[in-house]
Design an enzyme around this catalytic site. Structure first.
Site, PDB file in Angstrom:
ATOM      1  N   SER A 127       0.798  -1.215   0.000  1.00  0.00           N
ATOM      2  CA  SER A 127       0.000   0.000   0.000  1.00  0.00           C
ATOM      3  C   SER A 127       0.836   1.273   0.000  1.00  0.00           C
ATOM      4  CB  SER A 127      -0.966  -0.025   1.174  1.00  0.00           C
ATOM      5  OG  SER A 127      -2.169   0.605   0.810  1.00  0.00           O
TER       6      SER A 127
ATOM      7  N   ASP B 105       9.018   4.622 -11.071  1.00  0.00           N
ATOM      8  CA  ASP B 105       8.507   5.129 -12.345  1.00  0.00           C
ATOM      9  C   ASP B 105       9.176   6.430 -12.760  1.00  0.00           C
ATOM     10  OD1 ASP B 105       6.889   2.962 -12.339  1.00  0.00           O
ATOM     11  OD2 ASP B 105       4.983   4.050 -12.262  1.00  0.00           O
TER      12      ASP B 105
ATOM     13  N   LYS C 135      -1.461  -4.025  -3.067  1.00  0.00           N
ATOM     14  CA  LYS C 135      -2.687  -3.412  -2.544  1.00  0.00           C
ATOM     15  C   LYS C 135      -2.797  -1.998  -3.099  1.00  0.00           C
ATOM     16  CE  LYS C 135      -5.200  -2.029   1.601  1.00  0.00           C
ATOM     17  NZ  LYS C 135      -5.214  -0.578   1.365  1.00  0.00           N
TER      18      LYS C 135
END
Length: 452
Positions: A321, A332, A346
């Site tokens: 999470s 990224d 999650k």
């Protein structure tokens, strides 16, 4: 907060992971109830059922409620008679199970209070970590927490607790002992301590509000490089300020790179993950959330990064999470190299509401995506450098936590190799550039070199 939760900015009510924080109060009873019915509900366990039903009805991320007739669920809940709150709690939990969402869940007052303590990063007690010694079966102090009453009173790691307020601890579990030691701020508790250097003695302590350390860090001299190692255990309310201190302190010690360890970090507050992401990233998207109306909210860095030094991030299957939000943002955006095992997967955001009897309700309110638009639900994030620990390696680290984040830790060792490769890629300054940089140290000489 008295306004309806649906008007809140997402970060005011959101959490990610196993930990949850209080979101908001709520309105009671929906339209269509007569005055007599309302009056009857006020003194009934059905009050809580209706409060919870309304929250789910207005906020749950899936407007179809998992293809269930949510109005019929309400009629069923309010159409029964309950002899106790516990019976009503059971009925509510069964109703929520129809959503097939383990993160939308009801918490009784005790569970809700424990969860609030967890996410606040605080507790009321004396500030010691306990364990049951495997050999002696005696409750033993692992360590006193920084700035705690226990530390100030001189309690030491290795001290054995023989009694709590006169109650012998023989045969007592760590959980039972913790419940006895914790209490309201300002109240007192007396621990009877056995220490090798002296006979048993009593230490009276006054309970206080204690900030729990969720960030631990140290400087590691690895060959010719100085590595700042930071381990983040949970995204609590105090995690951002503790992370800030760690980065600033290690930067002051002239580290060459950082290793950020998010292994076994189950998540926590969404806002904490955003704040910490911004400490490592100067620009770029952090995460995108989408609610049940399809409304998007993009959260991004804001040029407040504390360092631009090389960074490796360690993750495993228990990194979930908020850990995945931070990892996804750094990965990224090319800010860090991610090393370790596939993360948990999650990609849901919850809000938590306090109900009128002190219980609480966590409700999934949004789905999130990494900056590249990846949906990690039930898939997790694939590390740049994937290295799984064997069962024997996991057992070795679990039995001796001091080895975590050392060269006896295969994932940490691989992170060092990654950073070493990054150092090798950095173009070394030419002789002229080095001379120019040295000239900048000569008083009265104007410097135009960009070498830093």
């Amino acid at each position: 907060m008295n306004q309806s939760p649906r008007h809140f900015h997402l970060l005011q009510v959101a959490l990610c992971g196993g930990a949850i924080a209080t979101a908001a109060t709520l309105t009671l009873f929906g339209p269509g109830l007569s005055r007599s019915v309302r009056a009857a509900l006020q003194d009934s366990p059905k009050t809580i059922l209706d409060e919870a039903w309304q929250i789910v009805n207005s906020e749950y991320v899936d407007g179809t409620f998992n293809q269930k007739d949510w109005q019929a669920v309400r009629q069923s809940l309010l159409g029964k008679n309950y002899t106790s709150r516990e019976e009503a709690y059971t009925a509510l939990r069964k109703s929520l199970e129809q959503l097939e969402d383990p993160y939308t869940r009801f918490m009784d007052p005790k569970q809700y209070q424990a969860l609030n303590s967890q996410t606040s990063g605080e507790l009321s007690g004396v500030g010691i970590r306990l364990e049951l010694n495997e050999k002696t079966k005696i409750l033993t102090v692992v360590e006193p927490i920084e700035n705690s009453p226990a530390l100030k009173a001189g309690i030491q790691a290795g001290d054995r607790i023989l009694a709590i307020n006169g109650k012998l601890t023989k045969g007592m579990s760590v959980e039972d002992a913790s419940n006895l030691i914790r209490g309201d701020v300002g109240t007192k508790v007396t621990l009877r301590i056995d220490r090798d250097t002296k006979s048993a003695f009593d230490i009276p302590l006054q309970r206080a509000r204690i900030e729990l350390p969720t960030v631990r860090y140290s400087l590691r001299q690895e060959g010719q490089k100085r590595i700042g190692y930071i381990r983040l255990n949970e995204f609590s309310a105090h995690a951002p300020q503790q992370m800030r201190r760690a980065i600033q302190d290690l930067t002051g010690q002239k580290v060459d790179a950082f290793v950020l360890d998010l292994r076994s970090n189950p998540g926590g507050l969404l806002q904490a993950s955003i704040d910490i992401s911004r400490m490592w990233m100067d620009s770029g998207s952090i995460v995108r959330t989408v609610n049940r109306k399809g409304e998007n909210e993009q959260l991004a860095a804001n040029r407040t990064a504390l360092t631009k030094l090389p960074l490796a991030v360690l993750v495993d299957g228990n990194s979930a999470s908020s850990s995945e939000i931070l990892t996804g943002a750094l990965k990224d955006n090319g800010r860090a190299t991610v090393v370790g095992s596939q993360t948990f997967g999650k990609a849901l955001v919850q809000s938590v509401h306090s109900l009128s009897d002190g219980s609480g309700l966590a409700v999934t309110i949004a789905h999130y995506y990494t900056p590249d638009g990846t949906d990690i639900s039930q898939k997790g994030i694939t590390p740049d450098i994937k290295i799984d620990l064997s069962d024997s390696q996991r057992q070795k680290l679990a039995s001796n936590p001091k080895l975590i984040g050392t060269k006896d830790d295969p994932q940490y060792l691989r992170a060092l190799n990654v950073l070493e490769a990054e150092f090798a890629k950095v173009k070394q300054p030419t002789a002229a550039q080095r001379q120019s940089r040295n000239n900048c140290l000569i008083p009265g000489l104007t410097c135009r070199s960009n070498v830093q």
